[in-house]
Design an enzyme around this catalytic site. Structure first.
Site: not given
Ligand code: IDE
Length: 606
Positions: A495, A285
């Protein structure tokens, strides 16, 4: 003759082996690197041999960008990758978790908690196929979906991404993978990645494993469970994912009995790769390696060592690609990480890229741009909305049912009240245009619940909308309204920002319910990612509908409220009485819900 890996007539493994043996360590590490689009310039892509790019936080390619702009952005990244010595195509990934939610004017489907209430694997498959077409319309071949979490505590901010608290229902709905990737032919492909055509995408089963079982639903926290409980509750959906040929699996931020999943070699390599024979690639992740240590990134070489040796093949870095490359290079050169582990990772990544057809079709099929937000997909989403609604109450004891509502108010008017009646962003929820979602009506194309109500009633029927009606005004006008529709609920979150220990209906929802339902016959429509506290109000409510996070097709709600279709949805989650009971799931010894798992009143089309 050209190199064997470039020849599509060669067997898959021949192509993989031929390409692998040509690669330098730097090129192999590049394939294992996924970076955010914001730092994916042509130079970075080619100089670091980047294997994958994702759309992370930023606004890409621009606000309200049309599909052509997405195609152009992805094309530029691909051109840079193909300019490298070996010309290995890059794989662009995005979170299309309820439709292609980040893209302006895409069809936004109900989030998984609502789809679980339809209990229809065939519907899930159709949705997967439609989403794949909308993703391909933007030139993207890879999505970070489906989430196969078995959410065991609704206090978890990601519970709406989970189809159900029941592993069997999650297994059923995992059939969405066969929509995303295409239906795997029977008897072949044991555990190998499968993608049927250029109208399909590589899917990602996430987050392996136990993401939905953390203490008090605290995001990224610790799942305490015996191996037997882990296998019985959280693992089953991965069997279905692997049988369908899921191409990738994403590791969970969470820990199992105190061990970070991103550092868990037993579960990622011994169990998933060796016992379950998963042959696609395992991806971390976002900052998943960094978060092995606390504070995060405290010891990146250690994080990389633990994560890569655990069996992670591709790392969602997403910014520190120089440090990642340098540290991993050192770890291989000093023998900490054997080249065999690197080769296993790169082989799996190449297997998915060859199976995706990326070497033959590295660029978008621009004939698909019309698939984005296509009416046929919106109609499918509207059907999914209808079938996701759960009718929890219909008429007070001894009174006749309130639903379906008459489309004609007898000389009176209809009152529509509440913050969520006319708020497209809130009915879509998180992962829509922005990571955290948005409120308001100008984020994308869709119809609000109010739009649906207005188009459902017979012309001339007076629909009065008041977002937050004054109690006095209600009292004075109570005789004017035949009935009221009160639409309240949660505002978008994603989240950790969605973690919530009290699960009360956000203000001013409860006051609106009390003001309106205390004076006028009312149906309350709850727009939320999970069950909320309703027991204190259930007595004054005449009818109660759980609408979850329905997405852009708000008419799906009025279709059922006014009887064009009957209510058929059944709860995918237990509806608790009080948060003091949590966690409380179907099958528990002590089970005293307000509405049990599987509950749902039915109505006939009128
Ligand atoms: O967006 C990519 C991944 C996602 O597929 C996961 O399910 C999730 O746990 C996840 N968390 C983040 C962290 N936060 C974030 C989300 C979108 C844009 C930038 C940071 C990224 N991601």
């Amino acid at each position: 003759p050209g190199a064997k890996y470039k020849d599509p007539k060669q067997p898959l493994n021949t192509r993989v082996d031929d390409l692998l043996r040509r690669m330098t360590l730097a090129e192999k590490i590049g394939q294992m690197s996924q970076i955010d689009q914001e730092n994916a310039t042509a130079d970075v892509i080619s100089n670091y041999f980047i294997g994958s790019v994702l759309r992370g936080g930023g606004n890409v390619p621009a606000a309200d960008a049309p599909p052509e702009a997405w195609v152009k952005m992805v094309e530029g990244i691909q051109r840079a990758a193909l300019s490298t010595r070996l010309g290995i195509p890059v794989m662009f990934g995005i979170d299309a978790v309820h439709g292609h939610g980040y893209v302006y004017k895409a069809t936004v489907f109900p989030h998984n908690v609502g789809l679980g209430c339809t209990r229809d694997p065939e519907l899930a498959k159709k949705i997967g196929a439609a989403v794949a077409l909308e993703v391909r319309a933007t030139g993207i071949p890879f999505i970070f979906a489906p989430c196969l979490a078995v959410c065991r505590d609704p206090r978890w901010g990601r519970c709406y991404e989970s189809f159900s608290e029941d592993p069997k229902l999650v297994q059923q709905m995992a059939s969405i993978i066969s929509g995303f990737q295409g239906e795997i032919p029977t008897g072949g492909w044991r555990g190998a990645p499968f993608i049927a055509s250029q109208h399909n995408v590589a899917a990602c089963a996430k987050h392996y494993v136990g993401d939905g079982g953390t203490a008090s639903g605290i995001n990224e926290n610790n799942t305490v469970a015996t191996f037997h409980e882990l296998l019985g509750i959280h693992m089953p959906p991965y069997y279905n994912a692997i049988i369908q040929g899921v191409s990738t699996i994403m590791v969970s931020y969470s820990s199992w009995n105190g061990i970070k999943m991103h550092a868990n070699r037993f579960l990622v390599t011994d169990f998933l790769k060796n016992k379950l024979r998963f042959r696609g690639f395992v991806i971390s992740d976002w900052l998943g390696l960094d978060r092995i240590t606390s504070p995060e990134h405290a010891d990146y070489p250690l994080s990389i060592k633990l994560g890569i040796l655990a069996g992670i093949d591709m790392v969602m870095i997403p910014y520190q690609y120089v440090e990642f490359r340098d540290d991993l290079m050192t770890l291989v050169q000093n023998g900490t990480i054997p080249m065999s582990r690197i080769d296993d990772a790169v082989r799996r990544i190449l297997r998915v890229k060859f199976t995706l057809g990326l070497f033959e079709n590295p660029y978008a099929d621009t004939s698909l741009v019309g698939e984005l937000g296509k009416q046929e997909h919106r109609d499918l989403a509207r059907e999914a909305v209808r079938r996701s609604l759960v009718l929890l109450k219909n008429g007070k004891p001894g009174e006749k049912p309130l639903l379906p509502l008459p489309k004609k108010a007898h000389g009176g008017s209809i009152l529509v009240a509440g913050s969520h009646a006319d708020d497209l962003g809130s009915q879509c929820g998180g992962w829509t245009i922005k990571w955290q979602g948005m409120t308001g009506n100008n984020l994308t194309a869709g119809t609000t619940i109010l739009d649906g109500i207005k188009s459902a009633v017979v012309p001339g029927t007076d629909v009065v909308f008041s977002e937050n009606p004054d109690a006095g005004l209600i009292q004075q006008n109570r005789g004017r309204f035949d009935y009221a529709i009160v639409v309240v609920g949660e505002h978008p979150y994603a989240e950790t920002s969605g973690d919530n220990l009290n699960l009360t209906i956000p203000a001013p929802g409860p006051a609106i319910i009390q003001n309106v339902c205390g004076s006028i016959k009312c149906v309350v429509v709850l727009v939320s990612g999970r069950p909320l506290v309703v027991e204190p109000y259930i007595g004054i409510i005449d009818a109660l509908v759980a609408a979850w996070l329905p997405g852009t097709e708000g008419k799906g709600i009025s279709d059922v409220l006014f009887g064009d279709y009957g209510f058929t949805g059944k709860l995918s989650r237990t509806w608790f009485r009080s948060v003091d009971q949590l966690p409380m799931n179907v099958g528990d010894a002590h089970y005293d819900p307000l509405f049990p798992f599987g509950f749902g009143l039915e109505t006939k089309p009128s």
